[in-house]
Scaffold this active site. Structure first.
Site, PDB file in Angstrom:
ATOM      1  N   LYS A  73      73.930  11.596  44.844  1.00 56.35           N
ATOM      2  CA  LYS A  73      75.719  11.753  44.775  1.00 56.35           C
ATOM      3  C   LYS A  73      76.122  12.055  43.507  1.00 56.35           C
ATOM      4  CE  LYS A  73      75.994   7.852  48.577  1.00 56.35           C
ATOM      5  NZ  LYS A  73      74.698   7.357  48.519  1.00 56.35           N
ATOM      6  N   PHE A  74      75.596  13.222  42.893  1.00 52.80           N
ATOM      7  CA  PHE A  74      76.228  13.635  41.834  1.00 52.80           C
ATOM      8  C   PHE A  74      77.620  13.834  41.775  1.00 52.80           C
ATOM      9  CE2 PHE A  74      71.650  15.503  41.690  1.00 52.80           C
ATOM     10  CZ  PHE A  74      71.158  14.442  41.060  1.00 52.80           C
ATOM     11  N   ILE A  77      81.272  16.531  35.593  1.00 53.35           N
ATOM     12  CA  ILE A  77      81.938  17.949  35.347  1.00 53.35           C
ATOM     13  C   ILE A  77      80.857  18.891  35.838  1.00 53.35           C
ATOM     14  CG2 ILE A  77      82.843  17.087  33.284  1.00 53.35           C
ATOM     15  CD1 ILE A  77      80.858  18.445  31.554  1.00 53.35           C
ATOM     16  N   ASN A  79      79.236  21.895  35.083  1.00 57.07           N
ATOM     17  CA  ASN A  79      77.821  22.023  34.245  1.00 57.07           C
ATOM     18  C   ASN A  79      76.984  21.078  34.484  1.00 57.07           C
ATOM     19  OD1 ASN A  79      76.643  23.963  32.626  1.00 57.07           O
ATOM     20  ND2 ASN A  79      76.565  22.576  31.134  1.00 57.07           N
ATOM     21  N   GLY A 221      67.928   2.733  57.868  1.00 53.96           N
ATOM     22  CA  GLY A 221      66.882   2.213  56.884  1.00 53.96           C
ATOM     23  C   GLY A 221      66.424   0.670  57.476  1.00 53.96           C
ATOM     24  N   ARG A 222      67.010  -0.394  57.265  1.00 54.60           N
ATOM     25  CA  ARG A 222      66.236  -1.608  57.874  1.00 54.60           C
ATOM     26  C   ARG A 222      65.708  -1.728  59.236  1.00 54.60           C
ATOM     27  NH1 ARG A 222      70.881  -5.005  54.637  1.00 54.60           N
ATOM     28  NH2 ARG A 222      71.975  -3.058  55.092  1.00 54.60           N
TER      29      ARG A 222
END
Length: 245
Positions: A73-74, A77, A79, A221-222
């Site tokens: 989940k970047f 800014i 660049n 998931g679980r």
């Protein structure tokens, strides 16, 4: 640009299931992974495991034949986000994501960073509204829209930036397919087979319901990782999805 993982070494899967790995111990994670078949699912590696075990852990999974959704989940800014996405592509992951709330310039920069990778580029997906968030949580942030309306606004921005799709709740899938089209991929966490506990997800659906709603990739998931027989659980989920298709 250096591609570190060959797609030819991976198993081909048509399953929409992505299993979320949430382990504190690398050996425990690999022990689980060795019980399942890469033809039955892909794997999601999130912030905790990537921080603990790093890129080498992803390579270990790839060497076992699995496609990897790198769920980091970047949000930075433009660049910095672009360089992070390119690094994920260098690692050879199948899918990577950013936060749509990072804005159009950030998402566009991330998409452009993948152009040199051509057909080897991962799917680039944006996160809209986290499935744990309710209207009251958004209100605390000064957002007066409902989770569904806010997610749709962010999804529209994502499509405008030419990303491959969004992470969204299953409840938004029907509407999103109508608005954004069949090619816009929907990735949905909070998917739990009938009888599973809701856990920390608020907006949940069963795999069959998610498929009917238009979800392309469902994160589980679980219910799988804590199953007594995870391989059989995966096969049962995939069989139920094939019957529902």
């Amino acid at each position: 640009m250096t591609l570190t993982a060959s797609s030819s070494s991976r198993a081909v899967t048509n399953s929409p299931v992505v299993v979320a790995l949430d382990y504190h111990n690398c050996d425990d994670a690999l022990s689980f992974v060795d019980k399942i078949d890469p033809r039955d699912c892909r794997l999601k590696v999130g912030k905790e495991m990537f921080t603990l075990f790093g890129p080498q852990f992803v390579r270990e999974l790839q060497q076992r034949g699995f496609d990897i959704f790198l769920d980091l989940k970047f949000h930075d800014i433009p660049n910095t986000a672009a360089h992070a996405v390119a690094a994920a592509a260098d690692l050879g992951v199948w899918m990577v994501n950013v936060h749509a709330s990072g804005g159009a310039r950030m998402m566009t920069a991330a998409r452009e960073a993948l152009v040199p990778f051509g057909k080897d580029a991962p799917l680039l997906i944006a996160v809209t509204v986290l499935t744990s968030m309710e209207a009251s949580d958004l209100a605390d942030l000064g957002v007066t829209l409902s989770p569904a309306d806010y997610a749709e606004r962010l999804a529209a921005l994502t499509q405008k930036c030419d990303l491959d799709g969004v992470v969204c709740s299953a409840q938004e899938a029907v509407r999103f397919k109508q608005v954004f089209g069949q090619e816009f991929k929907l990735v949905t966490p909070g998917i739990r087979p009938q009888g599973s506990e809701a856990g920390d997800q608020r907006r949940i659906m069963t795999p069959e319901q998610a498929l009917a709603a238009g979800v392309d990739y469902m994160v589980i998931g679980r219910p799988v990782t804590q199953s007594v027989d995870p391989a059989q659980t995966l096969k049962a989920i995939n069989a139920s999805l094939q019957r529902s298709a």
